[in-house]
Structure formats: C-alpha cells, structure tokens
Design a protein around this motif. Structure first.
Motif, PDB file in Angstrom:
ATOM      1  N   LYS A  92      14.522 116.057-128.403  1.00 22.55           N
ATOM      2  CA  LYS A  92      15.042 116.402-129.719  1.00 22.55           C
ATOM      3  C   LYS A  92      13.921 116.361-130.754  1.00 22.55           C
ATOM      4  O   LYS A  92      13.238 115.342-130.896  1.00 22.55           O
ATOM      5  N   LEU A  93      13.745 117.463-131.461  1.00 22.86           N
ATOM      6  CA  LEU A  93      12.788 117.550-132.570  1.00 22.86           C
ATOM      7  C   LEU A  93      13.303 118.625-133.511  1.00 22.86           C
ATOM      8  O   LEU A  93      13.424 119.776-133.122  1.00 22.86           O
ATOM      9  N   LYS A  94      13.673 118.223-134.712  1.00 15.57           N
ATOM     10  CA  LYS A  94      14.277 119.190-135.631  1.00 15.57           C
ATOM     11  C   LYS A  94      13.171 119.976-136.323  1.00 15.57           C
ATOM     12  O   LYS A  94      12.480 119.471-137.207  1.00 15.57           O
ATOM     13  N   VAL A  95      13.003 121.202-135.906  1.00 13.95           N
ATOM     14  CA  VAL A  95      11.968 122.088-136.463  1.00 13.95           C
ATOM     15  C   VAL A  95      12.604 123.342-137.050  1.00 13.95           C
ATOM     16  O   VAL A  95      12.483 123.632-138.241  1.00 13.95           O
ATOM     17  N   TYR A  96      13.296 124.090-136.180  1.00 17.26           N
ATOM     18  CA  TYR A  96      13.907 125.356-136.614  1.00 17.26           C
ATOM     19  C   TYR A  96      15.093 125.635-135.714  1.00 17.26           C
ATOM     20  O   TYR A  96      14.951 125.707-134.481  1.00 17.26           O
ATOM     21  N   GLY A  97      16.266 125.773-136.294  1.00 21.64           N
ATOM     22  CA  GLY A  97      17.446 126.045-135.501  1.00 21.64           C
ATOM     23  C   GLY A  97      17.807 124.871-134.625  1.00 21.64           C
ATOM     24  O   GLY A  97      17.605 123.707-134.979  1.00 21.64           O
ATOM     25  N   THR A  98      18.301 125.182-133.433  1.00 10.84           N
ATOM     26  CA  THR A  98      18.781 124.138-132.517  1.00 10.84           C
ATOM     27  C   THR A  98      17.879 123.993-131.294  1.00 10.84           C
ATOM     28  O   THR A  98      18.293 123.472-130.263  1.00 10.84           O
ATOM     29  N   GLN A  99      16.656 124.503-131.385  1.00  5.83           N
ATOM     30  CA  GLN A  99      15.741 124.471-130.250  1.00  5.83           C
ATOM     31  C   GLN A  99      15.509 123.032-129.770  1.00  5.83           C
ATOM     32  O   GLN A  99      15.218 122.134-130.565  1.00  5.83           O
ATOM     33  N   SER A 100      15.607 122.822-128.445  1.00  2.75           N
ATOM     34  CA  SER A 100      15.372 121.500-127.865  1.00  2.75           C
ATOM     35  C   SER A 100      14.318 121.589-126.776  1.00  2.75           C
ATOM     36  O   SER A 100      14.101 122.651-126.185  1.00  2.75           O
ATOM     37  N   GLY A 101      13.651 120.461-126.477  1.00  8.41           N
ATOM     38  CA  GLY A 101      12.612 120.421-125.458  1.00  8.41           C
ATOM     39  C   GLY A 101      11.265 120.784-126.040  1.00  8.41           C
ATOM     40  O   GLY A 101      10.968 121.963-126.227  1.00  8.41           O
ATOM     41  N   TRP A 102      10.414 119.716-126.331  1.00 11.89           N
ATOM     42  CA  TRP A 102       9.154 119.959-127.036  1.00 11.89           C
ATOM     43  C   TRP A 102       8.010 119.162-126.406  1.00 11.89           C
ATOM     44  O   TRP A 102       8.218 118.071-125.859  1.00 11.89           O
ATOM     45  N   TYR A 103       6.805 119.739-126.525  1.00 10.68           N
ATOM     46  CA  TYR A 103       5.572 118.974-126.352  1.00 10.68           C
ATOM     47  C   TYR A 103       5.144 118.577-127.762  1.00 10.68           C
ATOM     48  O   TYR A 103       5.023 119.431-128.653  1.00 10.68           O
ATOM     49  N   TYR A 104       4.889 117.242-127.952  1.00 13.98           N
ATOM     50  CA  TYR A 104       4.536 116.793-129.303  1.00 13.98           C
ATOM     51  C   TYR A 104       3.248 115.979-129.254  1.00 13.98           C
ATOM     52  O   TYR A 104       3.067 115.113-128.387  1.00 13.98           O
ATOM     53  N   MET A 105       2.351 116.277-130.204  1.00 17.83           N
ATOM     54  CA  MET A 105       1.081 115.561-130.325  1.00 17.83           C
ATOM     55  C   MET A 105       0.929 115.138-131.774  1.00 17.83           C
ATOM     56  O   MET A 105       0.803 115.993-132.659  1.00 17.83           O
ATOM     57  N   GLY A 106       0.982 113.839-132.037  1.00 11.21           N
ATOM     58  CA  GLY A 106       0.834 113.356-133.401  1.00 11.21           C
ATOM     59  C   GLY A 106       1.477 112.001-133.593  1.00 11.21           C
ATOM     60  O   GLY A 106       1.764 111.257-132.634  1.00 11.21           O
ATOM     61  N   GLY A 107       1.685 111.658-134.896  1.00 15.73           N
ATOM     62  CA  GLY A 107       2.262 110.370-135.232  1.00 15.73           C
ATOM     63  C   GLY A 107       3.638 110.175-134.617  1.00 15.73           C
ATOM     64  O   GLY A 107       4.447 111.118-134.579  1.00 15.73           O
ATOM     65  N   PHE A 108       3.860 108.943-134.127  1.00 13.57           N
ATOM     66  CA  PHE A 108       5.112 108.699-133.409  1.00 13.57           C
ATOM     67  C   PHE A 108       5.542 107.258-133.683  1.00 13.57           C
ATOM     68  O   PHE A 108       4.808 106.309-133.419  1.00 13.57           O
ATOM     69  N   THR A 109       6.759 107.094-134.247  1.00 12.58           N
ATOM     70  CA  THR A 109       7.255 105.755-134.590  1.00 12.58           C
ATOM     71  C   THR A 109       8.718 105.631-134.210  1.00 12.58           C
ATOM     72  O   THR A 109       9.511 106.513-134.536  1.00 12.58           O
ATOM     73  N   GLY A 110       9.052 104.562-133.542  1.00 10.52           N
ATOM     74  CA  GLY A 110      10.443 104.312-133.188  1.00 10.52           C
ATOM     75  C   GLY A 110      11.047 105.392-132.327  1.00 10.52           C
ATOM     76  O   GLY A 110      12.238 105.729-132.461  1.00 10.52           O
ATOM     77  N   GLY A 111      10.216 105.983-131.457  1.00 11.90           N
ATOM     78  CA  GLY A 111      10.725 107.031-130.575  1.00 11.90           C
ATOM     79  C   GLY A 111      10.920 108.369-131.262  1.00 11.90           C
ATOM     80  O   GLY A 111      11.498 109.299-130.668  1.00 11.90           O
ATOM     81  N   LEU A 112      10.388 108.458-132.498  1.00 12.45           N
ATOM     82  CA  LEU A 112      10.528 109.716-133.249  1.00 12.45           C
ATOM     83  C   LEU A 112       9.186 110.165-133.788  1.00 12.45           C
ATOM     84  O   LEU A 112       8.279 109.346-134.052  1.00 12.45           O
ATOM     85  N   ALA A 113       9.054 111.484-133.971  1.00 16.36           N
ATOM     86  CA  ALA A 113       7.842 112.032-134.575  1.00 16.36           C
ATOM     87  C   ALA A 113       7.786 111.632-136.034  1.00 16.36           C
ATOM     88  O   ALA A 113       8.728 111.863-136.788  1.00 16.36           O
ATOM     89  N   ASN A 114       6.658 111.032-136.435  1.00 17.39           N
ATOM     90  CA  ASN A 114       6.475 110.608-137.822  1.00 17.39           C
ATOM     91  C   ASN A 114       5.024 110.819-138.212  1.00 17.39           C
ATOM     92  O   ASN A 114       4.104 110.451-137.478  1.00 17.39           O
ATOM     93  N   GLY A 115       4.813 111.434-139.391  1.00 19.03           N
ATOM     94  CA  GLY A 115       3.461 111.697-139.856  1.00 19.03           C
ATOM     95  C   GLY A 115       2.970 113.059-139.405  1.00 19.03           C
ATOM     96  O   GLY A 115       3.749 113.970-139.109  1.00 19.03           O
ATOM     97  N   LYS A 116       1.636 113.185-139.371  1.00 14.68           N
ATOM     98  CA  LYS A 116       1.042 114.480-139.019  1.00 14.68           C
ATOM     99  C   LYS A 116       1.135 114.710-137.515  1.00 14.68           C
ATOM    100  O   LYS A 116       0.987 113.774-136.724  1.00 14.68           O
ATOM    101  N   GLY A 117       1.350 115.991-137.178  1.00 14.52           N
ATOM    102  CA  GLY A 117       1.430 116.308-135.763  1.00 14.52           C
ATOM    103  C   GLY A 117       1.585 117.800-135.516  1.00 14.52           C
ATOM    104  O   GLY A 117       1.697 118.599-136.456  1.00 14.52           O
TER     105      GLY A 117
END
Length: 821
Positions: free
Chosen positions: A355-380
């Motif tokens: 889960k990563l809210k970016v655009y629409g309901t798209q799910s399933g992501w590769y994420y590189m960047g700040g990460f806090t509490g199991g969530l993307a936080n900060g620059k990435g």
C-alpha cells in the motif's frame, strides 16, 4: 621511310587499343565477381575484387566501383572508409541541387548509402542534404520514394515532437511516389502511434504487411513481414484488443524463417519494452520471446533484453544473474549495461510495499527512501510493480505522496507538484505525451482555478479554468498571433471581450463559441448579400452562356439541315431520274430546291413545284423521290425547323394547337390524326376536315366545293387557300401550342457525322443521306412521329442496301428496321 613510320605508329596504336580493351574486359570480370560476392555477403572478398577492378578500369567504371566499395565498407561497419569511397562515387553531383537526367543507378545508390552512413554518425543534417538531392530524381520512383522516407525518418530523429507533421507530409509523398514501398506504410503507422491514432496505425501497418506479401519471398522480405505484423499487433493492443494482439504477435513469429526467427523474438520483446506495452500478458510474452532469442543466438544484446524482461516480471534475482557479465548497450532501448545493472540493484534493495497512496488505487510498489512505522515518510522514490507509475523526488507523509514528480506511463503524462490523497491537487505542472502542457492550480487531477495551457498546436490560454477547460476570464492566443481577451464558458468564448487580429482591436461578443455582436452580424449580413449578388451575377452569366450555346446549336441545326437537304435532295432526284423521271422535271425540282435553300424556304418553291409534279404524275411513278418528298426535311431543313408538331404520321411541319388569323374571324384547332391533319373550324362555321399530306409542308382536302390547301410557314404560321384562288389566302398564327418536342444535340451531331460520310464515301452517299435524315428527324419529332417518319426512310433505304442490314442502327433502330419488307 615515312610510310614505314606511319605503319609502325598505326600498329602501335592498335596494340595499345587492344591492350586497353583487354584491361577493360578484365575490370568488367572483376566487377561481376564482386557483385556475386556481395550477394553472398562476402564483403571482404568483394573489396579485394573491387580493388583489382579499380586498378584495371582506367577510369571507365570508377563510379560504379567506388559505390560498391563504399557499400561493402558500410555493411562491415567501416563507416569512415565507407564515406571516403562514397564521396568519390558522388563527386559528379555533390554540389548540385537537382540530380541531372539519366544519373547512373550507382551514383543514386551511393547518395542513399552515404546518407545512411551519416545517420550512423547522427549527422542527420548531412544525411538530409543527400536525401533531398536523391529525392529530385525524375526517372526512378523507387529511389525517390526511399529518399523521401529516409528524409522523414531523419527529421523525426532530430526532433520527434517538432517535426512530426513534416515527417507525415514526407512519408505521404513517399507512398504517393511508390505505392509498393512497404517501409513507408510502416513508418506512417509509427507516426500515427505517436499521436495515439491507433485506428489509422492499424490501417497503415496492415498495408505494410499486404504490400510486402506481394514481393518475392526472399528472407529479408519475409523478416520485414514479420516485423510489420509485430507492429500491427502492438497497435491492436493499444487499441484495446489484447487477445487479437497476442494472436498477431504469434502470427508474426510463425511467418519468420527459422534462420532469422530469433530476430523476431528479440524484436517483439524490445518492441513491448520500448512502447511500455505493460499488460501482464504482454510482459509474459516479452519474457518468453527474449528467452527464446537468447537460446537461438546467445549474444550480449539478447541477454540484455532477457534481463530487462525479468525485471518487468519482477524476477530480480534472475535479472541480476543475467546482467552480471553484460558489457554492451541496447540501442533500441537506449540503455547501457551499467544503467541496467544499477536499476536492478536499486530495485533489489528497495522495500516492497503493498500500500502506497500515490495516484488512484494502484497497489504493489518498490520504494526507496524514508521509512517510519512501516510507512513511507520523508523523501523517496517509488515504482509500481506493473511498471506503469514512477515517482521521482517524492515527499511522503505516512505512506501518502504529498509532492514530487509522477510519471504515468499508462495514460501518457508526467506531473510535478502537489498531491492530496492520491490525486493531483495544488500547484503543479502536467506535461502530456501529445505536447500539451498544463500548469497552475490543480484539484481532483485537473486544472481548477488560475492556470496556463500550452497546446501542442502552438496556441496558448491563460486564465481561469474548470476541469482543464477555460471557464471565466482569460486570454487565448492563437499561433498566428490573434488574441481574444474576455469571458469563456465550458472551454469556449462566451460573453464580451476584445479580439485582436493583425494588431487591430475590436470589442466583440460570443455565445457558445459563436460570435454574436452587432458589428460582426452586420458584417456577416453584408457578406451574405455580396455572396448572393455574386451568385446572381454568376447565374446570369451562366444563363447568357447557355442562351449563346442554344443559339449556336440552333444555327448548327439550321446549317446542317440545309446541307442535308441539298445532299439528300440531290441523291433522291438522281435516283428518280434513274427510275424514269424526265430531265425537265428533275431540273425544275432541283432549281426549286436550291432556291428554297438560298431563301430559307421563303416561297416554298420546292413544295409547290413538287405538288404540281405530283398532280401531273411525275412523282407517282418514282417511289424513292415520292417517299423522300413525303418528309418534313424539305421544310424543316430550310429554315422552318422551329415549326414542329406531334403528328403520328411522321410529319413535323405543323405544330398541333389553335391558330387564328389577324382579324380573328378565322379560328381553327389542329391535331395530327390518320396520316394527316385533323382540322376543326371554330370560326366562322363549325366543321371538321381531314387534310392529307401532299409534300413536305403542303396539305390538301377535297370537298364537293373544290380542293383546299394548307401550307406550313415559318414561325408557326399557316397559309390556307382554295385551288384556283391562291391570291385570296388567309395567314393564321399559332396561339396555343400543344407540341411536346424539343432539341436533341446528340442526334444533330449524328446527322452531321452521316453528312460527312456522304462526302468521304461518295459511292454510298445515297444511303448516308437517308441515315442523316433519320438522325435529324429525332431532333424535331415526338417519339411516335419519329417512328412513323423513319419507317418511310427505312423503306426507301432498304431498296438500295444489298445486304438488307441497316447501315445506321443508331439512327434507325432495329425495332423499326427489321419489320420493313
């Protein structure tokens, strides 16, 4: 002594000439050998033969040799050497703007391959210069078409967005020049794909396939067919037909020869990757095809593509293994091995988030960047696992993107700016693949509020918008420089504003995009009136032209009639003489006929003379002249062709209708009946009389009181008199016309044709005269009257046609001719 020296010199010259001829023949043999080697793709061996040929040629075949040497070096990838040889080959035309007529084939090909060599060096300007010169060739449409196509491709390579339209124009010219140029259809399809015109792209790729199928089934052309079918499959997918697209991809593979099948596998995989055709089924197809290509031909390039497809299939470990030893570049994907390895490494080290809210309901992501509490936080940065959405320079808050750059490969746009709950919201800039650029305040993924639009066609809008459409006060500027400043509604000018055209400002008013201010409407009304006036003037001119043509046709008919009268009358009189008419009667009738022709039948000399001869029996014993005399030609042809009727007898001298004399005390009604005129006297006394035809325009009626005559005159007038009282006559004029006949230009021309045959075929002049009379009768009779009249002509004509076959079936139809005995 001098004689011996002369003979010695002559012998020496002959020996030199023989030696030169031998050298030339050796050079020709080496050229032939080189050509055979080139066909076998043995380019190094061909270069050796060409070097020998160049030493032997003495300059006679140099341009051909230089071209072939340049071609071989090009095929071997020796581009600098290729340019050196091709420069020699084109030295004759290098500085020209247009190719001279009869420029040799080798020089034309040298220009083409020098352009191709420049293309390998990305020197498109130099390539285009050569292609422009080659496109001026007049006697080789194949080379001209190729030059136009390569020119289009090079322009597009320089700047795809800017030169799209110019490339389309050149490609269309290439197709017009050579409709068998399959590559031109394929490139036209690619240009349509750029504009997302998938329907037309499908049409163009289908034409490319159909065209190449017509050619001989050599391996190169079969491979071309497979490539074009693959492009057709891609366009079909883009058009939303995935199952049909998969079938076409498979069809393309089946069409490829086994020896080059690996190329199609590789081509399809690269095609899917390059065009971001990332449907799950197509990603799977690309992976399978890339694997097959790598098995059939294991090269750095095939392994490169296979590694890339493994990334798309999210098989990063396999991708890393394949990419480990790669040291090449993939030109089609425009990617180096180091870039591919870095990309695989980044994704392998990225967090995989569902889960990563970016655009629409798209799910399933590769994420590189700040990460806090199991969530993307900060620059990435992030990449969706279906590879259709990519985030760069992102700022995330609790797993939600709040700003950054989003590339949407699925819809074809890129957005940089603020986000809110998975939507484009706030200040941002959106660039669409078609060239449109929107910037300003976004809400719910669209411009809402103050914004600016730069459209691909060069026009701009700046002002208030609602859902990307101008709405409110704004300024629209066309590429031409015209400007409208004012109110808009739903994307269209609506309300008041100022329009500036060529620097001139004008207060205007629009309603739903249509201009409705009083000044404009008045201008429009004035233009409308001027248009009507022009149309009326044009109609008047047309009417005058038609009247002039009608007068010309009438004059033609009159002149033709006179010519036919003289010709036909002469023929009939000659045959009457042959059948026994005495010379005095023939001479008198001929003199009367000539007088009528010269005076436009003013005194009816022939008709009156013929009536007298008939009464005395001069005509009765001459059936040809009698039949000919009982026709309207001797009156109609002589200037009274305007006096027409509807008689069932074949006579057209008298128009059916009501006639009255000048005093009004004589009034008659005429109808055509029973091979004559049926006349009803209305004044002075009521009576019915049947007049029979005596000659061309003379009718008679006999009662117990005597013999009465009725004679047709020009201009729809009649003359009535009693025998012995010719000076006591009445002239009656037509007051009510019941005739329905009209002119027929085609039969006038036919009559003229048969008249000409009378002159060109004098032995058959009599027959052609009857044919001409039959054709002319069609222009002055109703159908019924024509039929009866032509029966008489046919009866006379059959007497002089030995074969019994009608010589003019266009003038005398078989339904009239055949029943005549």
């Amino acid at each position: 002594m001098a004689k011996k020296i002369f003979l010695l010199l002559l012998l020496t010259f002959a020996m030199v000439s023989i030696a030169d001829a031998q050298l030339f023949n050796k050079a020709a043999r080496e050229l032939k050998t080189s050509n055979e080697l080139i066909e076998k793709k043995k380019y190094d061996d061909a270069l050796k033969s060409l070097a020998v040929a160049l030493d032997l040629s003495k300059g006679k075949e140099d341009y051909e040799i230089f071209y072939r040497m340049g071609f071989c070096h090009y095929q071997l990838g020796n581009y600098d050497k290729a340019l050196e040889q091709l420069n020699h080959a084109v030295s004759k035309v290098n500085a020209k703007e247009v190719l001279p007529l009869k420029t040799s084939n080798s020089v034309q090909l040298a220009l083409l391959y020098r352009a191709k060599t420049f293309e390998t060096q990305k020197n498109y300007i130099a390539a285009i210069k050569d292609l422009q010169l080659l496109a001026s060739v007049q006697d080789n449409p194949t080379h001209k078409s190729l030059a136009l196509l390569k020119w289009a491709e090079d322009l597009y390579a320089i700047d795809p967005q800017k030169n799209q339209d110019a490339a389309e124009v050149l490609t269309n010219k290439s197709i017009e020049t050579d409709k068998e140029n399959s590559a031109a259809y394929a490139f036209a399809g690619k240009l349509d794909m750029n504009e997302k015109d998938y329907e037309n792209a499908i049409k163009m790729f289908s034409l490319a396939v159909a065209t190449v199928e017509k050619k001989s089934a050599v391996a190169t052309e079969v491979t071309d067919k497979a490539s074009y079918t693959s492009l057709l499959a891609l366009a079909t997918h883009k058009n939303g037909k995935i199952d049909e697209a998969k079938n076409l991809f498979q069809k393309a593979v089946n069409a490829a020869p086994e020896s080059t099948k690996w190329k199609i596998y590789q081509y399809q995989a690269d095609l899917i990757i390059k065009n971001k055709a990332y449907h799950p089924d197509l990603i799977s197809l690309a992976e399978q095809n890339a694997a097959k290509a790598a098995i059939l031909l294991e090269t750095c390039e095939t392994k490169f593509t296979l590694a890339y497809t493994k990334v798309l299939a999210n098989k990063l470990t396999e991708a890393a293994t394949l990419a480990k030893d790669l040291n090449c570049n993939n030109s089609l994907l425009n990617m180096s091995a180091s870039t591919l390895k870095s990309w695989i490494n980044d994704l392998s080290n990225a967090k995989q988030i569902e889960k990563l809210k970016v655009y629409g309901t798209q799910s399933g992501w590769y994420y590189m960047g700040g990460f806090t509490g199991g969530l993307a936080n900060g620059k990435g940065k992030a990449l969706s696992k279906n590879h259709l959405y990519e985030v760069e320079n992102g700022v995330f808050v609790k797993g939600t993107l709040v700003s950054g750059t989003l590339k949407n490969l699925h819809e074809g746009w890129e957005y940089s700016g603020a986000f809110l709950n998975g939507t484009l919201s706030g200040i941002g800039k959106k660039s669409v693949d078609n060239g449109d650029v929107f910037s300003g305040k976004f809400a719910a993924n669209k411009l809402n509020g103050q914004g600016k639009c730069l459209y691909a066609d060069g026009s701009t809008y700046e002002g208030l918008l609602t859902d990307n459409k101008p709405n409110g006060i704004g300024t629209f500027k066309e590429k031409s420089g015209s400007i409208y400043q004012g109110s808009f509604k739903d994307g269209l000018p609506h309300g008041t504003g100022i329009l500036t055209v060529n620097g001139v400002k004008e207060n205007v008013k629009f309603t739903n995009g249509e201009r409705t201010d009083a000044v404009y409407l008045a201008r429009l009304e004035k233009a409308k009136k001027e248009k009507i006036q022009l149309q009326e003037l044009a109609a008047k001119q047309l009417e005058q032209e038609q009247l002039a043509k009608a007068q010309k046709r009438a004059n033609f008919g009159k002149i033709l009639g006179k010519s036919l009268t003289l010709a036909g009358g002469a023929v009939a009189l000659k045959q009457a003489s042959d059948l026994g008419m005495n010379n005095t009667d023939v001479t008198q009738l001929g003199t009367a006929l000539l007088a009528d022709v010269l005076t436009d039948n003013k005194d009816n000399n022939f008709a009156n003379t013929l009536a007298l001869k008939n009464a005395s029996g001069a005509v009765a014993n001459n059936s040809i002249l009698g039949s000919f005399a009982n026709t309207p030609e001797f009156s109609n042809f002589l200037g009274s062709s305007s006096v027409k009727g509807t008689s069932a007898t074949g006579n057209s001298s008298v128009t059916a209708g009501v006639y009255v004399n000048s005093n009004g005390n004589v009034k008659i009604n005429i109808i055509h009946k029973d091979k004559g005129l049926y006349i009803t006297y209305i004044k002075p006394t009521a009576s019915d009389n049947h007049y029979t035809l005596v000659s061309g325009n003379l009718y008679t009626y006999t009662s117990k009181y005597g013999v009465y005559y009725l004679q047709a005159l020009p201009n729809n007038q009649l003359k009535t008199f009693k025998k012995g009282y010719e000076n006591n006559s009445d002239i009656l004029s037509l007051t009510e016309n019941t005739s329905t006949t009209g002119p027929n230009d085609g039969y006038l021309q036919m009559a003229e044709m048969y008249k000409n045959k009378m002159q060109t075929h004098p032995n058959d002049a009599q027959a052609w005269a009857f044919c001409a009379m039959a054709a002319h009768a069609k222009t002055t009779h109703t159908d019924a009257a024509y039929t009866e009249h032509v029966k008489k002509i046919a009866a006379s004509l059959k007497q002089i046609v030995p074969s019994g076959k009608c010589p003019c079936e266009d003038a005398i139809p078989s339904k009239i001719w055949d029943p005549i005995k």
